[in-house]
Scaffold this motif. Structure first.
Motif, PDB file in Angstrom:
ATOM      1  N   ILE A 147       0.853  -1.225  -0.030  1.00  0.00           N
ATOM      2  CA  ILE A 147      -0.008  -0.083  -0.206  1.00  0.00           C
ATOM      3  C   ILE A 147       0.881   1.061  -0.106  1.00  0.00           C
ATOM      4  O   ILE A 147       2.012   1.430   0.735  1.00  0.00           O
ATOM      5  N   ASP A 148       0.491   2.154  -0.842  1.00  0.00           N
ATOM      6  CA  ASP A 148       1.001   3.433  -0.798  1.00  0.00           C
ATOM      7  C   ASP A 148       0.536   4.363   0.214  1.00  0.00           C
ATOM      8  O   ASP A 148      -0.437   4.972  -0.233  1.00  0.00           O
ATOM      9  N   TRP A 149       0.990   4.175   1.490  1.00  0.00           N
ATOM     10  CA  TRP A 149       0.296   4.951   2.622  1.00  0.00           C
ATOM     11  C   TRP A 149      -0.070   6.159   2.341  1.00  0.00           C
ATOM     12  O   TRP A 149      -1.325   6.911   2.647  1.00  0.00           O
ATOM     13  N   GLN A 152      -2.273   6.887  -0.827  1.00  0.00           N
ATOM     14  CA  GLN A 152      -3.743   6.473  -0.940  1.00  0.00           C
ATOM     15  C   GLN A 152      -4.545   6.894   0.307  1.00  0.00           C
ATOM     16  O   GLN A 152      -5.509   6.951   0.293  1.00  0.00           O
ATOM     17  N   HIS A 153      -3.828   6.543   1.558  1.00  0.00           N
ATOM     18  CA  HIS A 153      -4.365   6.911   2.686  1.00  0.00           C
ATOM     19  C   HIS A 153      -3.516   7.765   3.645  1.00  0.00           C
ATOM     20  O   HIS A 153      -2.957   7.503   4.590  1.00  0.00           O
ATOM     21  N   PRO A 154      -3.295   9.021   3.352  1.00  0.00           N
ATOM     22  CA  PRO A 154      -2.418   9.922   3.829  1.00  0.00           C
ATOM     23  C   PRO A 154      -3.164   9.894   5.563  1.00  0.00           C
ATOM     24  O   PRO A 154      -1.962  10.374   6.211  1.00  0.00           O
ATOM     25  N   MET A 155      -4.279  10.613   5.652  1.00  0.00           N
ATOM     26  CA  MET A 155      -4.690  10.658   7.069  1.00  0.00           C
ATOM     27  C   MET A 155      -4.755   9.597   7.933  1.00  0.00           C
ATOM     28  O   MET A 155      -4.386   9.823   9.078  1.00  0.00           O
ATOM     29  N   THR A 156      -4.878   8.482   7.391  1.00  0.00           N
ATOM     30  CA  THR A 156      -4.660   7.027   8.101  1.00  0.00           C
ATOM     31  C   THR A 156      -3.267   7.139   8.582  1.00  0.00           C
ATOM     32  O   THR A 156      -2.838   6.609   9.635  1.00  0.00           O
ATOM     33  N   ALA A 157      -2.364   7.255   7.735  1.00  0.00           N
ATOM     34  CA  ALA A 157      -0.947   7.193   7.991  1.00  0.00           C
ATOM     35  C   ALA A 157      -0.526   7.999   9.000  1.00  0.00           C
ATOM     36  O   ALA A 157       0.309   7.826   9.936  1.00  0.00           O
TER      37      ALA A 157
END
Length: 290
Positions: A147-149, A152-157
């Motif tokens: 996963i490209d954190w 793709q999921h910047p806030m989660t990271a």
């Protein structure tokens, strides 16, 4: 019991520190408030002047404003949820007698002492990197696509990074509260046939309620100003997906040189922080009065 004379002497001795602290806080706030009504650009100082509430209107009309408010609230709420629940579980775990208990406690608390930019760099380049990170290796090991954190999921990271930093603080405070629980109450509950779950719900958790409230209050104040982790990892992107209110103020001040709009954003951030702190303090006061 303190007499009127000793109380007056204590106030007199504390007065210089209180005045100094007040000046230390109020002067930057007044300067920020003054700049929020000015049109000031350090690259073009000729256009300086009073513009009233125009900076507030421009800041509010910014497409990123509402998104930054939402991101700020999501970040604070998510990190609080993770750290409080995780802190309770970790406190219960490391409170159990085990070999090397002191070392385990030091290891659990140690992430809190890592500087935010350093922690963000480690997570970005060593753990969450889509090609060379630990998470990517684990995904490939199980035959999954990494996963490209941060893409793709910047806030989660960012939530994961910030929660990792603040989890030790919550654990330490909750462990202290847990260890202050009277052992005789535990023994009495066990003798009455209460199982682990019943003891936790009706004895341990109510005893830790004050500590939980304090953790929520302190962390909320600091989480409202998260900035370094976003700058190092996502730079507020993609787009405005990970831009919170402090980072939006930074963009206006140091990237676009719109000091007036940045000051208006700073005032809005202070108002938001005080509203949150007010309700948090009320919750703390009710808990501490019990």
């Amino acid at each position: 019991m303190a007499t009127q004379q000793t109380r007056s002497l204590a106030r007199f001795m504390m007065a210089p520190s209180v005045v100094l602290l007040f000046v230390w806080m109020i002067v930057p706030l007044v300067i920020t408030l003054w700049f929020s009504f000015q049109q000031y650009n350090p690259l073009n100082p000729i256009r300086d002047g009073f513009v009233g509430f125009s900076n507030y209107a421009l800041f509010y009309s910014n497409p990123a404003f509402l998104q930054s408010i939402l991101n700020t609230l999501v970040l604070v709420g998510s990190v609080l949820l993770i750290t409080v629940i995780g802190g309770i579980l970790l406190a219960l775990l490391i409170d159990q007698p085990m070999w090397g208990q002191g070392i385990v406690r030091i290891l659990v608390i140690s992430p809190f002492f890592v500087m935010p930019p350093v922690a963000a760099l480690v997570w970005k380049n060593m753990i969450m990197h889509p090609q060379y990170g630990v998470f990517a290796d684990i995904a490939r090991f199980f035959g999954a696509q990494p996963i490209d954190w941060f893409g793709q999921h910047p806030m989660t990271a960012i939530i994961i990074i910030v929660a990792w930093q603040w989890l030790p603080f919550a654990t330490l405070i909750l462990l202290t509260a847990l260890q202050s629980l009277d052992g005789e109450q535990k023994e009495a509950a066990e003798m009455d046939g209460a199982g682990f779950v019943s003891r936790f719900i009706y004895l341990t958790l109510p005893h830790m309620s004050r500590a939980i409230t304090v953790v929520i209050l302190i962390q909320t104040i600091f989480l409202l100003s998260v900035y370094a982790e976003i700058l190092v990892t996502t730079n507020g992107g993609p787009g405005y997906a990970s831009t919170n209110l402090p980072f939006l103020v930074y963009q206006k001040a140091l990237l676009e040189f719109k000091i007036g709009q940045a000051s208006a954003g700073g005032v809005i951030a202070v108002i938001l922080a005080n509203i949150v702190a007010f309700f948090a303090m009320r919750a703390v006061g009710k808990n501490l009065d019990k």
